[in-house]
Design an enzyme around this catalytic site. Structure first.
Site, short mmCIF file in Angstrom:
data_model
loop_
_atom_site.label_atom_id
_atom_site.label_comp_id
_atom_site.label_asym_id
_atom_site.label_seq_id
_atom_site.Cartn_x
_atom_site.Cartn_y
_atom_site.Cartn_z
N HIS A 1 0.80 -1.10 -0.08
CA HIS A 1 -0.14 -0.05 0.08
C HIS A 1 0.87 1.05 -0.08
CE1 HIS A 1 0.91 -0.56 4.22
NE2 HIS A 1 0.43 0.40 4.60
N HIS B 1 1.03 3.67 2.14
CA HIS B 1 1.49 4.77 3.41
C HIS B 1 2.83 4.92 3.28
CE1 HIS B 1 -2.37 3.75 5.92
NE2 HIS B 1 -2.37 5.03 5.55
N ASP C 1 5.46 4.82 5.30
CA ASP C 1 6.35 4.17 5.95
C ASP C 1 6.67 2.59 5.12
OD1 ASP C 1 3.85 3.49 6.95
OD2 ASP C 1 4.38 2.02 8.02
N HIS C 2 5.94 2.95 4.12
CA HIS C 2 6.01 1.39 3.05
C HIS C 2 6.75 1.82 1.83
CE1 HIS C 2 3.89 -1.58 5.50
NE2 HIS C 2 3.40 -0.30 6.39
N HIS D 1 -7.18 -2.53 5.96
CA HIS D 1 -6.35 -1.50 6.56
C HIS D 1 -6.99 -0.09 6.55
CE1 HIS D 1 -2.63 0.29 8.06
NE2 HIS D 1 -2.02 0.64 7.00
#
Ligand SMILES: [Zn+2]
Length: 229
Positions: A56, A58, A60-61, A133
């Site tokens: 996904h 976000h 932090d990814h 999520h």
């Protein structure tokens, strides 16, 4: 299968780097960590990565991507497949344009592919499962690595699609953010219960906010793992 954990932390972790995993030296699962220096520390050639699987969008990814992709665009090392939820090309291109402005030369070496329920990329058959999520469209992946199946969740609550993702997998890397309950993440207790429901699967937990969770990978850990059968 060989798993190199470039980062194992959740978005707000002050103890761990954001998450990214290299599989067999050629697949990258999510891209939160500082990819280039962490690959270098573990002896992984950034030019040898053949495919990236994004769960996904976000931060932090994905925020490790701009330096890694710019590196790949400058030090030409062949095509790179980029698999992700719908809109992956627009999101990644916008991120790189934001990071590099006119110096980002575009996606000539990138092969974008929106995750299909079943697909194959760089010779790796995969299945994608939509996970819960919050408002974010998140996909978990089941990857055929040699004669084994690796399930990788990214971020999700511990709802039925997560069980579907790990069902029958040999190895599963799933999130276990914190001891606290959450509307968007899996708690430590829920992660342990998930593993107990799938006793034939070897679980490795990641996306940890803080503290020591038994069964969690550590930053910069390299593991040669097999399933439990
Ligand atoms: Zn997330």
């Amino acid at each position: 299968m060989r798993l190199a954990f470039l980062g194992t932390g959740s978005a707000f972790s002050c103890e761990r780097y954001n998450g990214a995993i290299v599989v067999e030296g050629r697949l990258l699962l999510d891209a939160g960590a500082p990819l280039l220096p962490h690959m270098h520390r573990l002896g992984i050639d950034p030019g040898a990565i053949e495919a990236v699987f994004l769960t996904h969008f976000h931060g932090d990814h994905v925020l490790g991507l701009p330096p890694f992709l710019f590196y790949r665009s400058v030090f030409r090392s062949g095509p790179l497949a980029m698999v992700g939820p719908p809109g992956v090309e627009e999101r990644v291109e916008a991120l790189c344009r934001l990071a590099w402005g006119e110096d980002w030369s575009g996606a000539a070496f990138l092969r974008y592919q929106e995750a299909e329920a079943e697909g194959e990329v760089v010779g790796v058959p995969y299945q994608a499962v939509r996970l819960d999520h919050g408002r974010m469209d998140c996909r978990g992946y089941r990857l055929r690595i040699g004669d084994e199946v690796l399930a990788y969740a990214g971020d999700t609550i511990a709802s039925p699609p997560l069980d579907e993702l790990v069902e029958g997998a040999d190895v599963a890397v799933t999130e276990a953010t914190s001891p606290e309950d959450s509307d968007v993440h899996t708690s430590w207790e829920e992660a342990a219960a998930l593993a107990a429901r799938h006793p034939r699967t070897r679980f490795i937990f990641n996306h940890v906010f803080q503290g020591n969770l038994p069964g969690a990978a550590e930053d910069l850990a390299v593991m040669e793992v097999r399933g439990l059968r």
